[in-house]
Write a protein that holds these residues in place. Sequence first.
Motif, PDB file in Angstrom:
ATOM      1  N   ILE A 171     -22.995  32.100 -34.831  1.00 43.07           N
ATOM      2  CA  ILE A 171     -21.868  32.803 -35.447  1.00 43.07           C
ATOM      3  C   ILE A 171     -21.830  32.514 -36.945  1.00 43.07           C
ATOM      4  N   ALA A 172     -22.007  31.241 -37.313  1.00 42.40           N
ATOM      5  CA  ALA A 172     -21.978  30.859 -38.730  1.00 42.40           C
ATOM      6  C   ALA A 172     -23.148  31.474 -39.494  1.00 42.40           C
ATOM      7  N   VAL A 179     -23.911  38.185 -43.349  1.00 46.19           N
ATOM      8  CA  VAL A 179     -23.039  39.346 -43.594  1.00 46.19           C
ATOM      9  C   VAL A 179     -22.321  39.205 -44.933  1.00 46.19           C
ATOM     10  N   MET A 180     -21.759  38.032 -45.191  1.00 50.41           N
ATOM     11  CA  MET A 180     -21.039  37.841 -46.456  1.00 50.41           C
ATOM     12  C   MET A 180     -22.005  37.837 -47.641  1.00 50.41           C
ATOM     13  N   ARG A 199     -26.181  23.696 -26.273  1.00 46.37           N
ATOM     14  CA  ARG A 199     -25.988  25.133 -26.084  1.00 46.37           C
ATOM     15  C   ARG A 199     -24.721  25.631 -26.792  1.00 46.37           C
ATOM     16  N   LYS A 200     -23.636  24.881 -26.668  1.00 48.20           N
ATOM     17  CA  LYS A 200     -22.383  25.285 -27.318  1.00 48.20           C
ATOM     18  C   LYS A 200     -22.511  25.218 -28.840  1.00 48.20           C
ATOM     19  N   LEU A 201     -23.140  24.166 -29.342  1.00 52.26           N
ATOM     20  CA  LEU A 201     -23.334  24.050 -30.784  1.00 52.26           C
ATOM     21  C   LEU A 201     -24.192  25.194 -31.296  1.00 52.26           C
ATOM     22  N   TYR A 202     -25.231  25.537 -30.562  1.00 48.73           N
ATOM     23  CA  TYR A 202     -26.104  26.631 -30.997  1.00 48.73           C
ATOM     24  C   TYR A 202     -25.326  27.948 -31.088  1.00 48.73           C
ATOM     25  N   ILE A 236     -17.765  29.193 -46.641  1.00 50.96           N
ATOM     26  CA  ILE A 236     -17.250  28.598 -45.396  1.00 50.96           C
ATOM     27  C   ILE A 236     -18.280  28.742 -44.278  1.00 50.96           C
ATOM     28  N   PHE A 237     -18.857  29.936 -44.150  1.00 48.68           N
ATOM     29  CA  PHE A 237     -19.884  30.140 -43.125  1.00 48.68           C
ATOM     30  C   PHE A 237     -21.119  29.281 -43.400  1.00 48.68           C
TER      31      PHE A 237
END
Length: 138
Positions: A54-55, A61-62, A46-49, A10-11
Amino acid sequence: MLWVKAVHIIFVVAWFAGLFYLPRLFVYHTDTHDDAGHQRFALMERKLYGLMTIAMIGTWVMGIAMIAMLPGYLHLGWLHAKLTLVILLTGYQGFLKMHLRKFASKTNTKSARYWRLMNEVPAVLLIAIVILVVVKPF
């Protein structure tokens, strides 16, 4: 393990959505010459970045969690190749951040054609990563 893998995928999908879309926004931003258009694209970029970051972190991490669950995988050649490509993608995201700042400060010097070509980088890496994970050629 399967839940970790599902969340990892998903990420990955979310990260690639951003990696594909941000350079496309740069194409449109390059062709925008009015201040309102510039402000709109700078905000979208900026918002997309932020979402991409986060992704990307979730992907790492996963992925690390899966390796920790199956440490024997670290001896597999295909995993080394995949991790190398993921490191390149992470660097590519940093490259995009550098240019996002240039767009925000109105100092972009790259053409729309350049950004169309740069938009292909994550596609090539995605193809290679999927082949490595599914086929496991070495």
